[in-house]
Design a protein around this motif. Structure first.
Motif, mmCIF file in Angstrom:
data_model
loop_
_atom_site.group_PDB
_atom_site.id
_atom_site.type_symbol
_atom_site.label_atom_id
_atom_site.label_comp_id
_atom_site.label_asym_id
_atom_site.label_seq_id
_atom_site.Cartn_x
_atom_site.Cartn_y
_atom_site.Cartn_z
ATOM 1 N N ILE A 1 0.864 -1.180 0.000
ATOM 2 C CA ILE A 1 0.000 0.000 0.000
ATOM 3 C C ILE A 1 0.897 1.225 0.000
ATOM 4 O O ILE A 1 1.692 1.421 0.933
ATOM 5 N N LEU A 2 0.802 1.994 -1.060
ATOM 6 C CA LEU A 2 1.588 3.224 -1.190
ATOM 7 C C LEU A 2 3.069 2.974 -0.930
ATOM 8 O O LEU A 2 3.749 3.737 -0.248
ATOM 9 N N GLY A 3 3.564 1.854 -1.471
ATOM 10 C CA GLY A 3 4.974 1.533 -1.347
ATOM 11 C C GLY A 3 5.380 0.880 -0.052
ATOM 12 O O GLY A 3 6.566 0.638 0.181
ATOM 13 N N HIS A 4 4.413 0.561 0.813
ATOM 14 C CA HIS A 4 4.702 -0.085 2.097
ATOM 15 C C HIS A 4 4.328 -1.567 2.014
ATOM 16 O O HIS A 4 3.251 -1.918 1.522
ATOM 17 N N HIS A 5 5.183 -2.404 2.559
ATOM 18 C CA HIS A 5 4.937 -3.844 2.567
ATOM 19 C C HIS A 5 3.885 -4.204 3.623
ATOM 20 O O HIS A 5 4.018 -3.839 4.794
ATOM 21 N N ILE A 6 2.846 -4.960 3.197
ATOM 22 C CA ILE A 6 1.786 -5.430 4.102
ATOM 23 C C ILE A 6 1.779 -6.952 4.046
ATOM 24 O O ILE A 6 1.457 -7.534 2.998
ATOM 25 N N PRO A 7 2.098 -7.643 5.134
ATOM 26 C CA PRO A 7 2.113 -9.108 5.103
ATOM 27 C C PRO A 7 0.716 -9.706 4.957
ATOM 28 O O PRO A 7 -0.290 -9.073 5.301
ATOM 29 N N ALA A 8 0.657 -10.920 4.458
ATOM 30 C CA ALA A 8 -0.603 -11.660 4.396
ATOM 31 C C ALA A 8 -1.174 -11.828 5.800
ATOM 32 O O ALA A 8 -0.433 -11.951 6.785
ATOM 33 N N GLY A 9 -2.502 -11.842 5.903
ATOM 34 C CA GLY A 9 -3.161 -12.037 7.184
ATOM 35 C C GLY A 9 -3.238 -10.809 8.057
ATOM 36 O O GLY A 9 -3.556 -10.909 9.246
#
Length: 470
Positions: A356-364
């Motif tokens: 999101i907007l270049g930020h890593h978001i892990p699964a779950g």
């Protein structure tokens, strides 16, 4: 919850937020070096930032945005949550173009036990199927029938309003929208069942938003579970009759609704969708109607302008073809919904690693947007806390700065299916109200704001109501 208690909770939330240690840390290490980690802090042990998020949502969102920018993480009731604030991030979640975000996981944790298998808690192909069938219930001819049914009910309810110096507008609006829901959605004069159904709806909503999420006797969670059972029993006992009778109410339509491919709802589907639609519809319409009333009472020039428009229509009750002619109400409604978003946030869960907007978001990961804060950001809106319906006029259109700057109905595949019904209901009520009454609010009065589906007045919203001479 009373206004005094809400103010106490907001003060407590602010005090705890000030004392909570701020230890900025990354949510996770991005596997791709081109991505940034989401920064944030856990807040207080276990409860995290729940008090601020639940009881002071606007200022909480603004503080997060000022501290961490549009993407941050924190803890809320034991769960790690990523908050996304601003139109760009909201669009990514709502549009969901890479199918990385699921509704069910986002909402199940918060409202699943109470709005089980409602349309908002479905995803992907199943959601498309159910929405395709349900669309019949909100087609243009159906909406016109609903309007014809609700207008007499509105008139009867307004007949019972008693002018005075402390008329509780929010409470009266809630009773009115619940009455409309009983008659137009359920399709019968429920009589002795009306109070029981109303209590069940209210308890279900409060249960879904309960801070103490345990079956404590007498607590909101326990009352909500009981309310859900009452609603299930009520609708299930009437399913067979409604499938056969062919009425025009929403309940009957859902019982018979068929897609072009011949798909239909099961009995369980109808029960679940009815509970979800009624709970969601009455709460959001009540907030919108009450807050429009507040701003029109505080800004009499807009009330007078809307009343002249209603009088020039020359009708005691609007018809479906009149909806687009009430342009002043359009502006006032949009601005009221911008300042007090009737659905204050959206929730999702990531089904795989994404960004999101270049930020890593892990699964779950649970991801929440704040429509409430986004629609009040100074980065997006000039003078965001001022009531200014003219900002939506064609010569200004401040909402055009971004397609998700103003998004009270969400967007994408999950955009509110009942949005046209809600707008129609509020306009129909406000039209009759303007023709019958004039109202004001005390100088300097601002309602204490609590939170259900969105920000709502907790003191009943007292106004001075005066009957117009005819």
């Amino acid at each position: 919850m009373t206004g005094a208690l809400v103010r106490h909770m907001q003060s407590a939330a602010a005090a705890l937020a000030a004392r909570a240690p701020v230890r900025p840390a990354p949510l996770a290490t991005p596997p791709d070096p081109r991505l940034k980690p989401v920064m944030g802090d856990p807040g207080l042990p276990f409860i995290g930032h729940a008090l601020g998020a639940l009881y002071d949502m606007l200022e909480f969102g603004r503080r997060r945005y000022a501290t961490y920018g549009p993407v941050s993480w924190g803890v809320m009731l034991g769960a790690k949550v990523v908050w996304v604030i601003g139109p760009e991030g909201t669009e990514l979640l709502a549009a969901n173009r890479d199918k990385a975000f699921a509704n069910q996981g986002g909402y199940e944790y918060f409202i699943g036990p109470f709005l089980h298998r409602g349309l908002m808690l479905m995803d992907f192909e199943e959601h498309r199927l159910h929405r395709r069938i349900m669309q019949e219930a909100f087609a243009r001819p159906r909406l016109a029938n609903y309007l014809d049914a609700m207008n007499p009910r509105i008139a009867r309810e307004l007949d019972g309003w008693r002018p005075g110096r402390r008329f509780a507008l929010y409470d009266a609006a809630k009773q009115l929208t619940l009455g409309i829901a009983n008659e137009v959605f359920v399709g019968e004069h429920v009589g002795a069942d009306a109070d029981r159904l109303t209590d069940a709806f209210v308890d279900t909503v409060h249960g879904a938003l309960a801070y103490i999420r345990a079956n404590v006797p007498g607590g909101a969670w326990a009352r909500g579970r009981r309310g859900r059972r009452v609603l299930e029993q009520y609708f299930r006992e009437r399913l067979a009759t409604r499938r056969a009778d062919g009425g025009d109410d929403l309940f009957s339509v859902l019982c018979r609704a068929t897609s072009e491919e011949g798909e239909r709802f099961t009995d369980d589907d109808v029960v679940n969708h009815m509970i979800f639609m009624m709970v969601a519809a009455h709460d959001t319409s009540t907030i919108t109607l009450a807050m429009m009333g507040y701003y029109l009472g505080r800004h009499p020039q807009w009330q007078d302008k809307a009343r002249v428009e209603a009088q020039e229509l020359g009708k005691d009750a609007i018809e479906f073809a009149d909806l687009d002619r009430l342009t002043t109400l359009d502006l006032v409604m949009k601005e009221a919904m911008r300042i007090n978003a009737p659905v204050g946030s959206l929730a999702r869960e990531t089904v795989r690693d994404t960004e999101i907007l270049g930020h890593h978001i892990p699964a779950g990961t649970i991801v929440m947007t704040s429509t409430y804060a986004t629609q009040r950001l100074a980065d997006v809106w000039p003078k965001p806390d001022e009531f200014d319906p003219g900002r939506f006029a064609e010569d200004r259109r401040e909402d055009k700065v971004h397609r998700y700057a103003w998004a009270p109905f969400g967007g994408g595949a999950h955009k509110c299916i009942g949005l046209h019904f809600g707008v129609m209901e509020v306009k129909a009520i406000m039209h009759q109200l303007l023709l019958r009454y004039r109202w004001t609010v005390p100088a300097g009065y601002e309602p204490p704001i609590g939170y259900t589906t969105g920000p709502m007045p907790t003191d009943g919203l007292p106004i001075q109501l005066e009957a117009l001479r005819t």
